[in-house]
Design a protein around this motif. Sequence first.
Motif, mmCIF file in Angstrom:
data_model
loop_
_atom_site.group_PDB
_atom_site.id
_atom_site.type_symbol
_atom_site.label_atom_id
_atom_site.label_comp_id
_atom_site.label_asym_id
_atom_site.label_seq_id
_atom_site.Cartn_x
_atom_site.Cartn_y
_atom_site.Cartn_z
ATOM 1 N N UNK A 54 0.829 -1.207 0.000
ATOM 2 C CA UNK A 54 0.000 0.000 0.000
ATOM 3 C C UNK A 54 0.866 1.261 0.000
ATOM 4 N N UNK A 55 1.813 1.309 -0.936
ATOM 5 C CA UNK A 55 2.821 2.371 -0.936
ATOM 6 C C UNK A 55 2.482 3.501 -1.902
ATOM 7 N N UNK A 56 2.842 4.712 -1.490
ATOM 8 C CA UNK A 56 2.715 5.879 -2.364
ATOM 9 C C UNK A 56 3.889 5.977 -3.333
ATOM 10 N N UNK A 57 5.025 5.389 -2.937
ATOM 11 C CA UNK A 57 6.220 5.443 -3.769
ATOM 12 C C UNK A 57 6.986 4.129 -3.645
ATOM 13 N N UNK B 135 3.170 9.001 2.409
ATOM 14 C CA UNK B 135 2.829 8.423 3.713
ATOM 15 C C UNK B 135 3.400 7.016 3.867
ATOM 16 N N UNK B 136 3.782 6.409 2.734
ATOM 17 C CA UNK B 136 4.324 5.047 2.808
ATOM 18 C C UNK B 136 5.264 4.823 1.636
ATOM 19 N N UNK B 137 6.438 4.275 1.940
ATOM 20 C CA UNK B 137 7.496 4.076 0.945
ATOM 21 C C UNK B 137 7.972 2.629 0.992
ATOM 22 N N UNK B 138 8.171 2.047 -0.193
ATOM 23 C CA UNK B 138 8.800 0.732 -0.302
ATOM 24 C C UNK B 138 10.077 0.869 -1.121
ATOM 25 N N UNK B 139 11.184 0.376 -0.576
ATOM 26 C CA UNK B 139 12.466 0.393 -1.289
ATOM 27 C C UNK B 139 12.915 -1.042 -1.512
ATOM 28 N N UNK C 69 16.805 -0.710 1.769
ATOM 29 C CA UNK C 69 15.654 -1.537 1.408
ATOM 30 C C UNK C 69 14.740 -1.739 2.614
ATOM 31 N N UNK C 70 13.437 -1.689 2.355
ATOM 32 C CA UNK C 70 12.473 -1.895 3.432
ATOM 33 C C UNK C 70 11.173 -1.165 3.157
ATOM 34 N N UNK C 71 10.281 -1.219 4.142
ATOM 35 C CA UNK C 71 8.993 -0.530 4.058
ATOM 36 C C UNK C 71 8.970 0.528 5.158
ATOM 37 N N UNK C 72 8.591 1.749 4.803
ATOM 38 C CA UNK C 72 8.656 2.870 5.743
ATOM 39 C C UNK C 72 7.298 3.554 5.827
ATOM 40 N N UNK C 73 6.820 3.756 7.067
ATOM 41 C CA UNK C 73 5.581 4.498 7.261
ATOM 42 C C UNK C 73 5.883 5.997 7.325
ATOM 43 N N UNK C 74 4.857 6.805 7.538
ATOM 44 C CA UNK C 74 5.039 8.255 7.474
ATOM 45 C C UNK C 74 6.014 8.758 8.545
ATOM 46 N N UNK C 75 5.923 8.208 9.742
ATOM 47 C CA UNK C 75 6.849 8.645 10.803
ATOM 48 C C UNK C 75 8.288 8.295 10.434
ATOM 49 N N UNK C 76 8.513 7.085 9.952
ATOM 50 C CA UNK C 76 9.862 6.670 9.566
ATOM 51 C C UNK C 76 10.365 7.467 8.366
ATOM 52 N N UNK D 87 9.671 10.600 7.763
ATOM 53 C CA UNK D 87 10.049 11.935 8.206
ATOM 54 C C UNK D 87 11.237 11.925 9.158
ATOM 55 N N UNK D 88 11.413 10.826 9.903
ATOM 56 C CA UNK D 88 12.498 10.782 10.882
ATOM 57 C C UNK D 88 13.772 10.125 10.358
ATOM 58 N N UNK D 89 13.642 9.182 9.404
ATOM 59 C CA UNK D 89 14.804 8.431 8.937
ATOM 60 C C UNK D 89 15.165 8.716 7.476
ATOM 61 N N UNK D 90 14.157 8.755 6.604
ATOM 62 C CA UNK D 90 14.424 8.858 5.167
ATOM 63 C C UNK D 90 14.682 10.299 4.724
ATOM 64 N N UNK D 91 13.759 11.202 4.995
ATOM 65 C CA UNK D 91 13.882 12.578 4.505
ATOM 66 C C UNK D 91 15.118 13.309 5.027
ATOM 67 N N UNK D 92 15.517 13.127 6.312
ATOM 68 C CA UNK D 92 16.715 13.836 6.783
ATOM 69 C C UNK D 92 18.004 13.381 6.100
ATOM 70 N N UNK D 93 17.940 12.276 5.356
ATOM 71 C CA UNK D 93 19.125 11.760 4.667
ATOM 72 C C UNK D 93 18.888 11.553 3.167
ATOM 73 N N UNK D 94 17.767 12.030 2.663
ATOM 74 C CA UNK D 94 17.371 11.725 1.283
ATOM 75 C C UNK D 94 18.307 12.362 0.265
ATOM 76 N N UNK D 95 18.618 13.638 0.431
ATOM 77 C CA UNK D 95 19.459 14.357 -0.536
ATOM 78 C C UNK D 95 20.937 14.167 -0.212
#
Length: 375
Positions: free
Chosen positions: A77-80, A170-174, A101-108, A110-118
Motif C-alpha cells: 500500500x505504498x505511495x512510492x 505516507x508510505x514508501x517501499x524500497x 531496502x524496506x517498508x517505511x511508514x510516514x513517521x519513519x 520523516x524521521x529516517x528517510x527525509x533527513x538523509x534523502x538528498x
Amino acid sequence: MILVDDGSPDGCPEICDAYAEKDPRVRVIHKENGGLVSARKEGLKNARGKYIAFVDGDDWVDNYYLDILYKLAEANDSDLVVTGHFREFNGKIETIKPKTAGIYNQRELQEEILPNAIYNGQFCEHGISTYVWNKLFRRELLGQVLFDVPDEIIMGEDAAITYSYLAICKRLTVSKIPLYYYRQRHDSIVKSIENPQMEYYRLGLLMHYLKTKLQPVLDEQNLSEQIRYYLYSQILVRSGGLIYDRDDKLIFNPFVGVTPGSKVIVYSSGSFGQHVLTTNKRNRFFNIVRWIDIDYHELHVDEIYVSPISAFENDAFDHLIIATINPSNYRAIKRELSLMGVDEKRIVRINTDEEEVSGLLAELGFDKDFKFRGN
C-alpha cells in the motif's frame, strides 16, 4: 503507454505514430518543444492509471519492470516504490542497488528517510536517488507535485520531482531488485560550460525550489546542510572542480594538496572527469599526465586519451584525482588502486569543510535560501 514527442526534429514523431497504429494501448502526444518538465506534465495530464512510471528515451527496462513495481506498491500500500537499476556505459553494465531496502511508514519517512534523502552524511551520497525512472508514483499524489514544478527548472528536473514528492508520501517501499537499464553515452555528457553564471542561476532555481518544498517536513539546519552539499557537488562536477570568477581568476580549489603545475592523473572518463580535463584545457592549472578509467574506451580531450588503469607508474605523477563525488565509489576505486601498488597518500580527497563550502557559495552569489543573486 504514453509517448510524448516534445517537438522532436528527427524521425521520432513518425516512429511514435507507427507504434500507436500497431497497438491501441500506445498513445502519442505531439507538442511544441518545452523541455523535460513540460513533457512530463503533458504525459501526466493524459494518464488515467493508478500509478505512473517513467522511461527516458535512451533507456530500456526489464520485461517485468511494471509488473514488479506494481506488485511492490500494491502489496505494501505504498505511495512510492524505489528499486535498483543497471548503469550501461560503453558496453559494460554496473548494478546499482539502494542501501535502505524496506517498508517505511510516514513517521519513519520523516524521521529516517527525509533527513538523509538528498545528503546522507557522506559527501555527496543520496539516501534516495534523484531519478524518477527507477520509481513508481501514485498518480493522484504526483499531480500535486509535478504541475507545481516550474518549466524553467532544466537542471535537476528529476530531483525537483522526487524529493518534493517524497515530502508528501505516507508510505514508501524500497527494493534492491534492479529493473531499469540506464544507458549513458559518451556524446550525451555535456563537456564544457560556456556560461557559469547561467549554470549557477539554473542550479539556484532547483535548490530554492527544493528548500521551499521540504521546509514543512525538515528542520532548517538539516535542510540547509543537505541542499548546501548537493549544490556544492553539482557545481564541482559541472565546473571540473576548479572554480574561477568571470575574469578567469581561481577562487576555489577543492582538490586538497594539489598545487599549480602538479603532475596529475585523472581517474574517470564520466561527466566529472571530462569536466576536469576541459576546465584544465582552458586554464592549465594541472599538468595532466594520464587520463585513466576501468571503462576504457576511445575518448579524448585536448589530445589526452583515456588509457587503461594500468597505464602508469608511481614515479610518473604527484597526485591522482578520482573524479567522483560519490564516497562509496571513491573508497572502492581507492582500494583497488592501492592493491595495484598506487601510493594512497597521492590519491586526492575533495575539500568538504562546511565553513569553506558555505563561504564559496556566498562568494559565487547564492543567498541563504540558495537563490542565485549574481549577475
